[in-house]
Design an enzyme around this catalytic site. Structure first.
Site, short mmCIF file in Angstrom:
data_model
loop_
_atom_site.label_atom_id
_atom_site.label_comp_id
_atom_site.label_asym_id
_atom_site.label_seq_id
_atom_site.Cartn_x
_atom_site.Cartn_y
_atom_site.Cartn_z
N LYS A 1 -0.13 6.99 8.72
CA LYS A 1 -1.06 7.79 9.47
C LYS A 1 -1.23 7.63 10.86
O LYS A 1 -2.85 8.08 10.60
CB LYS A 1 -1.57 9.19 8.76
N GLU B 1 1.11 -1.20 0.00
CA GLU B 1 0.49 -0.27 -0.41
C GLU B 1 1.25 1.25 0.09
O GLU B 1 1.69 1.02 0.51
CB GLU B 1 -0.88 -0.28 0.86
N ASP B 2 -0.07 2.61 -0.45
CA ASP B 2 0.95 3.55 -0.20
C ASP B 2 1.21 3.91 0.89
O ASP B 2 2.39 4.66 1.56
CB ASP B 2 0.00 4.22 -1.52
N ASP C 1 -4.73 5.02 6.27
CA ASP C 1 -4.62 6.26 7.00
C ASP C 1 -5.92 6.45 7.68
O ASP C 1 -5.38 5.74 9.04
CB ASP C 1 -5.39 7.67 5.48
N PHE D 1 -1.73 16.08 4.81
CA PHE D 1 -2.01 15.29 2.45
C PHE D 1 -0.73 15.60 2.06
O PHE D 1 -0.47 16.52 1.72
CB PHE D 1 -3.18 16.06 1.96
N VAL D 2 -0.49 14.21 1.74
CA VAL D 2 1.04 14.23 1.43
C VAL D 2 0.87 12.98 -0.28
O VAL D 2 -0.17 12.97 -0.67
CB VAL D 2 1.97 13.68 2.01
P1 IMP Z 1 -8.27 4.74 4.45
O1 IMP Z 1 -9.06 3.95 4.35
O2 IMP Z 1 -8.64 5.98 4.74
O3 IMP Z 1 -6.49 3.93 5.06
O4 IMP Z 1 -7.82 4.90 3.05
C1 IMP Z 1 -5.83 5.13 2.42
C2 IMP Z 1 -5.66 5.58 1.31
O5 IMP Z 1 -6.57 7.04 1.25
C3 IMP Z 1 -4.83 5.70 0.29
O6 IMP Z 1 -4.59 4.48 -0.38
C4 IMP Z 1 -4.51 7.27 -0.79
O7 IMP Z 1 -5.27 6.50 -1.39
C5 IMP Z 1 -5.39 8.01 0.55
N1 IMP Z 1 -4.62 8.64 1.23
C6 IMP Z 1 -5.11 8.67 2.38
N2 IMP Z 1 -3.80 9.71 2.96
C7 IMP Z 1 -3.60 10.17 2.07
C8 IMP Z 1 -2.52 11.30 1.91
O8 IMP Z 1 -2.31 12.05 2.38
N3 IMP Z 1 -1.90 11.24 0.28
C9 IMP Z 1 -2.39 10.71 -0.70
N4 IMP Z 1 -3.74 10.11 -0.75
C10 IMP Z 1 -3.85 9.71 0.47
MG MG Z 2 -4.21 4.55 -2.66
#
Ligand code: IMP
Ligand code: MG
Length: 173
Positions: free
Chosen positions: A128, A96-97, A100, A149-150
Site C-alpha cells: 500500500k 511479508e504479507d 502498509d 483493508f484486505v
Molecule cells: P506497517 O508497519 O504499517 O507496514 O504494518 C504492516 C502490517 O500491518 C502487516 O504485516 C499486517 O499485519 C498489517 N496490515 C496492514 N494493512 C493490512 C490490511 O489491509 N489487511 C491485513 N493486515 C494489514
Molecule cells: Mg503482519
C-alpha cells in the site's frame, strides 16, 4: 464484518506467485536462500512461493510486533518468536504479507542487518504505497493495492478470514 468485494482472485494470486518465483529463481541462481516468513500473515504466501523456487532454500519463521506508543510508533520492534538460524553471511529473503506504513519492514530489515547477512531483501505479497510514512521499498511486490483493508490468503482482520482463497476488501461496520 463482511467481505464487500473480491479484490484479487486465487487464480490471479497463483499467476503472480509464479512470476515472482521466476524472478527470484533468476536473481538467486546457484545460491542458497534463507527464506524468513513473518508470522502470521505470510504463511500461505510463503508456502506457495517456496514450492515454485528452484534454488536451495532454508525456511524460518519470525514473530514480531511493533510497540505502539499512543498513536505514534515508539521505534521498537518486539520479537515474539526469534529465528533458530544464524544469519551470518546468509542471503536472506524476508516474506511479508503486506507493507502498509512501512514501519515494521524498515525496522525489521535494520534489526536483521545487525546479524551480518551477506544480503537481505524483502518480498511482500501486497503493497500500500499511499500509506507509506518512510522511504522503505520492498524488492519484490506481488500486487500494489489502494488504501483499503484486505483479508484472505493469510491476511486477517482481528484474527479472522486468513483461510479465504481470494483476497477481499473488508467492510467494518
Ligand atoms: P506497517 O508497519 O504499517 O507496514 O504494518 C504492516 C502490517 O500491518 C502487516 O504485516 C499486517 O499485519 C498489517 N496490515 C496492514 N494493512 C493490512 C490490511 O489491509 N489487511 C491485513 N493486515 C494489514
Ligand atoms: Mg503482519
Amino acid at each position: 464484518m463482511n467481505i464487500s468485494k473480491t479484490l484479487i482472485t486465487k487464480i490471479q494470486i497463483a499467476e503472480r506467485v509464479s512470476e515472482l518465483a521466476k524472478q527470484i529463481n533468476a536473481d538467486y541462481k546457484g545460491q542458497e536462500l534463507c527464506v524468513i516468513g513473518i508470522l502470521n500473515g505470510s504463511f500461505i504466501f510463503l508456502a506457495d512461493l517456496i514450492r515454485e523456487l528452484k534454488v536451495d532454500v532454508r525456511v524460518e519463521f519470525m514473530g514480531i510486533s511493533s510497540y505502539q506508543d499512543g498513536t505514534e510508533s515508539s521505534g521498537k520492534l518486539l520479537i515474539t518468536k526469534d529465528l533458530n538460524l544464524n544469519l551470518n553471511m546468509a542471503d536472506v529473503l524476508i516474506i511479508e504479507d503486506i507493507v502498509d506504513s512501512g514501519v515494521t519492514a524498515a525496522r525489521l530489515v535494520e534489526m536483521l542487518k545487525s546479524r551480518n547477512p551477506r544480503s537481505i531483501k524483502v518480498c511482500s505479497l501486497l503493497n500500500k504505497q499511499s500509506r507509506r510514512v518512510n522511504d522503505f521499498a520492498a524488492d519484490y511486490i506481488g500486487f500494489e493495492i489502494e488504501n483499503e483493508f484486505v483479508v484472505g490468503y493469510g491476511l486477517d482482520c482481528a484474527g479472522k478470514f486468513r483461510q479465504l482463497k481470494d483476497i477481499g476488501v473488508i467492510e467494518i461496520n
